[in-house]
Design an enzyme around this catalytic site. Sequence first.
Site, PDB file in Angstrom:
ATOM      1  N   HIS A 285       6.497  -6.132  -2.894  1.00 32.99           N
ATOM      2  CA  HIS A 285       7.796  -6.094  -3.592  1.00 32.99           C
ATOM      3  C   HIS A 285       8.862  -6.621  -2.638  1.00 32.99           C
ATOM      4  O   HIS A 285       8.934  -6.168  -1.482  1.00 32.99           O
ATOM      5  CB  HIS A 285       8.143  -4.661  -4.003  1.00 32.99           C
ATOM      6  CG  HIS A 285       7.120  -4.057  -4.927  1.00 32.99           C
ATOM      7  ND1 HIS A 285       7.324  -3.946  -6.282  1.00 32.99           N
ATOM      8  CD2 HIS A 285       5.880  -3.562  -4.698  1.00 32.99           C
ATOM      9  CE1 HIS A 285       6.256  -3.389  -6.844  1.00 32.99           C
ATOM     10  NE2 HIS A 285       5.364  -3.143  -5.894  1.00 32.99           N
TER      11      HIS A 285
ATOM     12  N   GLU B 269      -2.501   4.155  -9.953  1.00 27.86           N
ATOM     13  CA  GLU B 269      -1.926   4.559  -8.668  1.00 27.86           C
ATOM     14  C   GLU B 269      -1.605   6.050  -8.798  1.00 27.86           C
ATOM     15  O   GLU B 269      -2.333   6.895  -8.295  1.00 27.86           O
ATOM     16  CB  GLU B 269      -0.664   3.732  -8.369  1.00 27.86           C
ATOM     17  CG  GLU B 269       0.005   4.066  -7.036  1.00 27.86           C
ATOM     18  CD  GLU B 269       1.364   3.364  -6.843  1.00 27.86           C
ATOM     19  OE1 GLU B 269       1.960   2.895  -7.831  1.00 27.86           O
ATOM     20  OE2 GLU B 269       1.827   3.319  -5.686  1.00 27.86           O
TER      21      GLU B 269
ATOM     22  N   HIS C  18       1.035  -2.512 -12.619  1.00 29.59           N
ATOM     23  CA  HIS C  18       0.618  -1.410 -11.752  1.00 29.59           C
ATOM     24  C   HIS C  18      -0.077  -0.377 -12.641  1.00 29.59           C
ATOM     25  O   HIS C  18       0.464   0.006 -13.692  1.00 29.59           O
ATOM     26  CB  HIS C  18       1.821  -0.735 -11.106  1.00 29.59           C
ATOM     27  CG  HIS C  18       2.417  -1.478  -9.949  1.00 29.59           C
ATOM     28  ND1 HIS C  18       2.798  -2.783 -10.024  1.00 29.59           N
ATOM     29  CD2 HIS C  18       2.703  -1.060  -8.686  1.00 29.59           C
ATOM     30  CE1 HIS C  18       3.300  -3.150  -8.847  1.00 29.59           C
ATOM     31  NE2 HIS C  18       3.255  -2.126  -8.010  1.00 29.59           N
TER      32      HIS C  18
ATOM     33  N   ASP D 224       2.302  -4.086  -0.361  1.00 25.63           N
ATOM     34  CA  ASP D 224       3.154  -3.339  -1.300  1.00 25.63           C
ATOM     35  C   ASP D 224       4.625  -3.289  -0.852  1.00 25.63           C
ATOM     36  O   ASP D 224       5.441  -4.047  -1.361  1.00 25.63           O
ATOM     37  CB  ASP D 224       2.595  -1.925  -1.522  1.00 25.63           C
ATOM     38  CG  ASP D 224       2.932  -1.374  -2.891  1.00 25.63           C
ATOM     39  OD1 ASP D 224       3.503  -2.099  -3.716  1.00 25.63           O
ATOM     40  OD2 ASP D 224       2.591  -0.200  -3.157  1.00 25.63           O
ATOM     41  N   ASP D 225       4.952  -2.397   0.075  1.00 28.82           N
ATOM     42  CA  ASP D 225       6.338  -2.258   0.559  1.00 28.82           C
ATOM     43  C   ASP D 225       6.299  -2.117   2.085  1.00 28.82           C
ATOM     44  O   ASP D 225       6.496  -1.019   2.622  1.00 28.82           O
ATOM     45  CB  ASP D 225       6.975  -1.018  -0.079  1.00 28.82           C
ATOM     46  CG  ASP D 225       7.003  -1.119  -1.594  1.00 28.82           C
ATOM     47  OD1 ASP D 225       7.835  -1.868  -2.128  1.00 28.82           O
ATOM     48  OD2 ASP D 225       6.162  -0.470  -2.245  1.00 28.82           O
TER      49      ASP D 225
ATOM     50  N   HIS E  92       0.345  -8.629  -3.765  1.00 30.54           N
ATOM     51  CA  HIS E  92       1.044  -7.406  -4.191  1.00 30.54           C
ATOM     52  C   HIS E  92       2.024  -6.971  -3.107  1.00 30.54           C
ATOM     53  O   HIS E  92       1.663  -6.290  -2.150  1.00 30.54           O
ATOM     54  CB  HIS E  92       0.007  -6.306  -4.470  1.00 30.54           C
ATOM     55  CG  HIS E  92       0.596  -5.029  -4.995  1.00 30.54           C
ATOM     56  ND1 HIS E  92      -0.169  -4.068  -5.624  1.00 30.54           N
ATOM     57  CD2 HIS E  92       1.866  -4.539  -4.984  1.00 30.54           C
ATOM     58  CE1 HIS E  92       0.600  -3.042  -5.967  1.00 30.54           C
ATOM     59  NE2 HIS E  92       1.851  -3.304  -5.579  1.00 30.54           N
TER      60      HIS E  92
HETATM   61  N1  HPA Z   1       4.409   1.532  -7.231  1.00 32.40           N
HETATM   62  C1  HPA Z   1       5.232   1.480  -8.265  1.00 32.40           C
HETATM   63  N2  HPA Z   1       6.409   0.900  -8.195  1.00 32.40           N
HETATM   64  C2  HPA Z   1       6.801   0.358  -7.048  1.00 32.40           C
HETATM   65  C3  HPA Z   1       6.009   0.397  -5.948  1.00 32.40           C
HETATM   66  C4  HPA Z   1       4.721   1.003  -6.039  1.00 32.40           C
HETATM   67  O1  HPA Z   1       3.934   1.090  -5.096  1.00 32.40           O
HETATM   68  N3  HPA Z   1       6.671  -0.222  -4.961  1.00 32.40           N
HETATM   69  C5  HPA Z   1       7.841  -0.626  -5.466  1.00 32.40           C
HETATM   70  N4  HPA Z   1       7.932  -0.277  -6.734  1.00 32.40           N
HETATM   71 ZN    ZN Z   2       3.513  -2.149  -5.913  1.00 29.11          ZN
END
Ligand code: HPA
Ligand code: ZN
Length: 333
Positions: free
Chosen positions: A16, A198, A195, A275-276, A14
């Site tokens: 991006h 969250e 997703h 994630d990022d 996971h």
């Molecule tokens: N959640 C939803 N969309 C996203 C995320 C995330 O953590 N990171 C990049 N796009």
């Molecule tokens: Zn994500």
Amino acid sequence: MNTFIATLPKAELHVHLIGTLEPRLFLKLAKRNNIQTAYSTLENIKSALQKFDSLDSFLDVYYQVAQVVQTEQDFYDITLAYLKKAAKQRVLHAEFFFEAQTYMQWGITFETIITGITDAIKDAYKKYGISAMPILCFLRNLSEEYALEVLKASLPFKDDIVAIGLASHEKDNPPSKFVGLFTQAKKHGYKLCAHAGEDVGPDYIWQAIKLLHVDRIDHGVRCLEDKDLVAYLQKTYLPLTVCPLSNMRLNIFNKKNYPILQLMNEDLNISINSDDPAFFGGYINENYAEAHKMDLSRDQLVQCARNSINSSFASLEQKERMIHKLEKWLQYH
Ligand code: HPA
Ligand code: ZN
């Protein structure tokens, strides 16, 4: 970094692609493509990275940053930079999201995006020994009709894409909006991720399971709010790709109540991911370190690494090879 975590063989499931764009490469691409953005210096970027405090406010910055990525070479450079970094953190295999719609809205073709990405994947394998597979990630705030158009554009390249995903603004964009997209994608042989759990609770996780028939849930951390859902996830061992630093940075949970130990103790199939990473202050190993700080034992970290390999979309043979590496490593640690 703790050498146990630094050398632990693992997979990342996971992350991006744009989320890995470091400030220096961002500025280089802005200059190369002659694009004016709100962030023209390292200081501007650093202060923008301090400003968001929720998923929606983070995404505003994220889409601004994405603007500098335009050419095949740009997609190649970002992908290669991420895979180099991941390989250094002992990631054997990475599955990462790319959000084609973001660029296609600006007139960039699917072919430009995927060619840059797949060329970098091949070179990263040769240079760093890491394997990787891209996941075509859809933006849930846009229409299903547009998603279906982009799915169609992906088909000539489907052998290079392992799965589809669903991300972006979660509130008011339920999985139920994309039943047609996921049905079509499955018919074409794509694996399915979304997703969920969250920014919105268990309802969206249930929808992703029952309506979209996903193979993995991205995040899913809010499953703990529903006992029946926890029981279902225990029974099916459906993978949850958990991202601790992301969830804390976006105030899904705070540091004091982050439930990673609870997820683990409930015998859920969780993996640890970034994630990022360029936005949330850490790559995969920093996320493992955070989990360790929150009392996950060494054995539990190894279990997360094992889960990450077993929950990947790599072939059975490839998974066996990775698990063998992990077992061998364990003999010395
Ligand atoms: N959640 C939803 N969309 C996203 C995320 C995330 O953590 N990171 C990049 N796009
Ligand atoms: Zn994500």
